[in-house]
Design a protein around this motif. Structure first.
Motif, PDB file in Angstrom:
ATOM      1  N   ALA A   1       0.808  -1.225   0.000  1.00 34.86           N
ATOM      2  CA  ALA A   1       0.000   0.000   0.000  1.00 34.86           C
ATOM      3  C   ALA A   1       0.840   1.275   0.000  1.00 34.86           C
ATOM      4  CB  ALA A   1      -0.950  -0.001   1.193  1.00 34.86           C
ATOM      5  N   GLY A   2       2.143   1.145   0.155  1.00 36.00           N
ATOM      6  CA  GLY A   2       3.002   2.327   0.143  1.00 36.00           C
ATOM      7  C   GLY A   2       2.911   3.177   1.395  1.00 36.00           C
ATOM      8  N   HIS A   3       2.696   2.546   2.534  1.00 38.47           N
ATOM      9  CA  HIS A   3       2.645   3.281   3.805  1.00 38.47           C
ATOM     10  C   HIS A   3       4.009   3.925   4.085  1.00 38.47           C
ATOM     11  CE1 HIS A   3      -1.154   1.338   4.679  1.00 38.47           C
ATOM     12  NE2 HIS A   3      -0.592   0.152   4.545  1.00 38.47           N
ATOM     13  N   PRO A   4       4.040   5.142   4.573  1.00 41.41           N
ATOM     14  CA  PRO A   4       5.335   5.750   4.900  1.00 41.41           C
ATOM     15  C   PRO A   4       5.946   5.158   6.170  1.00 41.41           C
ATOM     16  CG  PRO A   4       3.540   7.263   5.404  1.00 41.41           C
ATOM     17  CD  PRO A   4       2.929   6.075   4.710  1.00 41.41           C
ATOM     18  N   ARG A   5       5.102   4.560   7.028  1.00 44.97           N
ATOM     19  CA  ARG A   5       5.551   4.050   8.326  1.00 44.97           C
ATOM     20  C   ARG A   5       4.748   2.814   8.673  1.00 44.97           C
ATOM     21  NH1 ARG A   5       3.656   4.314  13.500  1.00 44.97           N
ATOM     22  NH2 ARG A   5       5.155   4.685  15.171  1.00 44.97           N
ATOM     23  N   ILE A   6       5.446   1.764   9.130  1.00 45.31           N
ATOM     24  CA  ILE A   6       4.776   0.543   9.563  1.00 45.31           C
ATOM     25  C   ILE A   6       5.320   0.180  10.937  1.00 45.31           C
ATOM     26  CG2 ILE A   6       4.371  -1.907   9.122  1.00 45.31           C
ATOM     27  CD1 ILE A   6       4.734  -1.308   6.133  1.00 45.31           C
ATOM     28  N   ALA A   7       4.443   0.032  11.917  1.00 40.92           N
ATOM     29  CA  ALA A   7       4.822  -0.414  13.253  1.00 40.92           C
ATOM     30  C   ALA A   7       4.778  -1.940  13.277  1.00 40.92           C
ATOM     31  CB  ALA A   7       3.884   0.165  14.303  1.00 40.92           C
ATOM     32  N   ILE A   8       5.816  -2.546  13.869  1.00 34.91           N
ATOM     33  CA  ILE A   8       5.914  -3.996  13.951  1.00 34.91           C
ATOM     34  C   ILE A   8       6.332  -4.397  15.360  1.00 34.91           C
ATOM     35  CG2 ILE A   8       6.392  -4.280  11.496  1.00 34.91           C
ATOM     36  CD1 ILE A   8       9.359  -4.515  12.154  1.00 34.91           C
ATOM     37  N   GLY A   9       6.090  -5.655  15.706  1.00 33.08           N
ATOM     38  CA  GLY A   9       6.373  -6.127  17.063  1.00 33.08           C
ATOM     39  C   GLY A   9       7.712  -6.804  17.239  1.00 33.08           C
TER      40      GLY A   9
ATOM     41  N   VAL B   1      10.340  -7.363   2.214  1.00 31.68           N
ATOM     42  CA  VAL B   1      10.255  -7.863   0.842  1.00 31.68           C
ATOM     43  C   VAL B   1       9.808  -6.773  -0.127  1.00 31.68           C
ATOM     44  CG1 VAL B   1       9.798 -10.195   1.669  1.00 31.68           C
ATOM     45  CG2 VAL B   1       7.880  -8.748   0.993  1.00 31.68           C
ATOM     46  N   GLY B   2       9.539  -5.572   0.377  1.00 33.25           N
ATOM     47  CA  GLY B   2       9.027  -4.493  -0.476  1.00 33.25           C
ATOM     48  C   GLY B   2       7.548  -4.710  -0.704  1.00 33.25           C
ATOM     49  N   ALA B   3       7.167  -4.926  -1.952  1.00 34.46           N
ATOM     50  CA  ALA B   3       5.786  -5.291  -2.290  1.00 34.46           C
ATOM     51  C   ALA B   3       5.735  -6.821  -2.408  1.00 34.46           C
ATOM     52  CB  ALA B   3       5.382  -4.634  -3.601  1.00 34.46           C
ATOM     53  N   THR B   4       4.534  -7.366  -2.490  1.00 29.54           N
ATOM     54  CA  THR B   4       4.432  -8.811  -2.647  1.00 29.54           C
ATOM     55  C   THR B   4       4.854  -9.214  -4.064  1.00 29.54           C
ATOM     56  OG1 THR B   4       2.071  -8.562  -3.133  1.00 29.54           O
ATOM     57  CG2 THR B   4       2.657  -9.145  -0.881  1.00 29.54           C
ATOM     58  N   PRO B   5       5.378 -10.439  -4.220  1.00 31.36           N
ATOM     59  CA  PRO B   5       5.807 -10.906  -5.537  1.00 31.36           C
ATOM     60  C   PRO B   5       4.652 -10.823  -6.543  1.00 31.36           C
ATOM     61  CG  PRO B   5       6.598 -12.379  -3.833  1.00 31.36           C
ATOM     62  CD  PRO B   5       5.666 -11.399  -3.159  1.00 31.36           C
ATOM     63  N   PRO B   6       4.933 -10.494  -7.751  1.00 31.55           N
ATOM     64  CA  PRO B   6       6.245 -10.403  -8.398  1.00 31.55           C
ATOM     65  C   PRO B   6       6.871  -9.008  -8.332  1.00 31.55           C
ATOM     66  CG  PRO B   6       4.571 -10.192 -10.063  1.00 31.55           C
ATOM     67  CD  PRO B   6       3.849 -10.396  -8.737  1.00 31.55           C
ATOM     68  N   TYR B   7       6.346  -8.146  -7.507  1.00 32.99           N
ATOM     69  CA  TYR B   7       6.842  -6.760  -7.445  1.00 32.99           C
ATOM     70  C   TYR B   7       7.758  -6.513  -6.255  1.00 32.99           C
ATOM     71  CZ  TYR B   7       3.052  -6.492 -10.726  1.00 32.99           C
ATOM     72  OH  TYR B   7       2.220  -6.731 -11.793  1.00 32.99           O
ATOM     73  N   ASP B   8       8.274  -7.597  -5.681  1.00 33.16           N
ATOM     74  CA  ASP B   8       9.131  -7.483  -4.505  1.00 33.16           C
ATOM     75  C   ASP B   8      10.536  -7.028  -4.879  1.00 33.16           C
ATOM     76  OD1 ASP B   8       9.349  -9.945  -5.848  1.00 33.16           O
ATOM     77  OD2 ASP B   8      10.032 -11.016  -4.065  1.00 33.16           O
ATOM     78  N   HIS B   9      11.253  -6.559  -3.864  1.00 32.32           N
ATOM     79  CA  HIS B   9      12.673  -6.261  -4.033  1.00 32.32           C
ATOM     80  C   HIS B   9      13.457  -7.395  -3.360  1.00 32.32           C
ATOM     81  CE1 HIS B   9      12.958  -4.991   0.175  1.00 32.32           C
ATOM     82  NE2 HIS B   9      12.228  -3.904  -0.012  1.00 32.32           N
ATOM     83  N   PRO B  10      14.778  -7.429  -3.462  1.00 30.19           N
ATOM     84  CA  PRO B  10      15.510  -8.486  -2.744  1.00 30.19           C
ATOM     85  C   PRO B  10      15.095  -8.517  -1.275  1.00 30.19           C
ATOM     86  CG  PRO B  10      16.996  -7.265  -4.160  1.00 30.19           C
ATOM     87  CD  PRO B  10      15.676  -6.532  -4.191  1.00 30.19           C
TER      88      PRO B  10
END
Length: 83
Positions: A13-21, A28-37
């Motif tokens: 979704a292109g969020h500028p910030r993601i909180a994680i636990g 992975v960037g975006a989900t495949p096939p649009y992922d980055h390394p």
């Protein structure tokens, strides 16, 4: 993350910030096939880190579990990708 799977997160979704636990994870960037390394990131003593590929700012939130994100829906299911 010895003894378990390293959580993976995406930012379709292109969020500028993601909180994680967690402080150690894979972006992975975006989900495949649009992922980055798929890059391993470790916050160490810090509470945030920027992915060098997609520039997503990940912020540690101790109130979230390893698979939760805020906004919701940014955890990447490795098993679903392998299917």
């Amino acid at each position: 993350m010895a003894g378990g799977k390293t959580p993976h997160f995406h930012n379709d979704a292109g969020h500028p910030r993601i909180a994680i636990g967690v402080k150690e994870f894979m972006c992975v960037g975006a989900t495949p096939p649009y992922d980055h390394p798929h890059v391993f990131l470790d916050m160490g003593d810090d509470n945030d880190i920027v992915c060098p590929y997609c520039s997503t700012l990940y912020v540690h939130d101790a109130s979230l579990s390893a698979g939760q994100t805020e906004p919701a829906g940014c955890a990447f299911d490795i098993a679903a990708d392998a299917a």
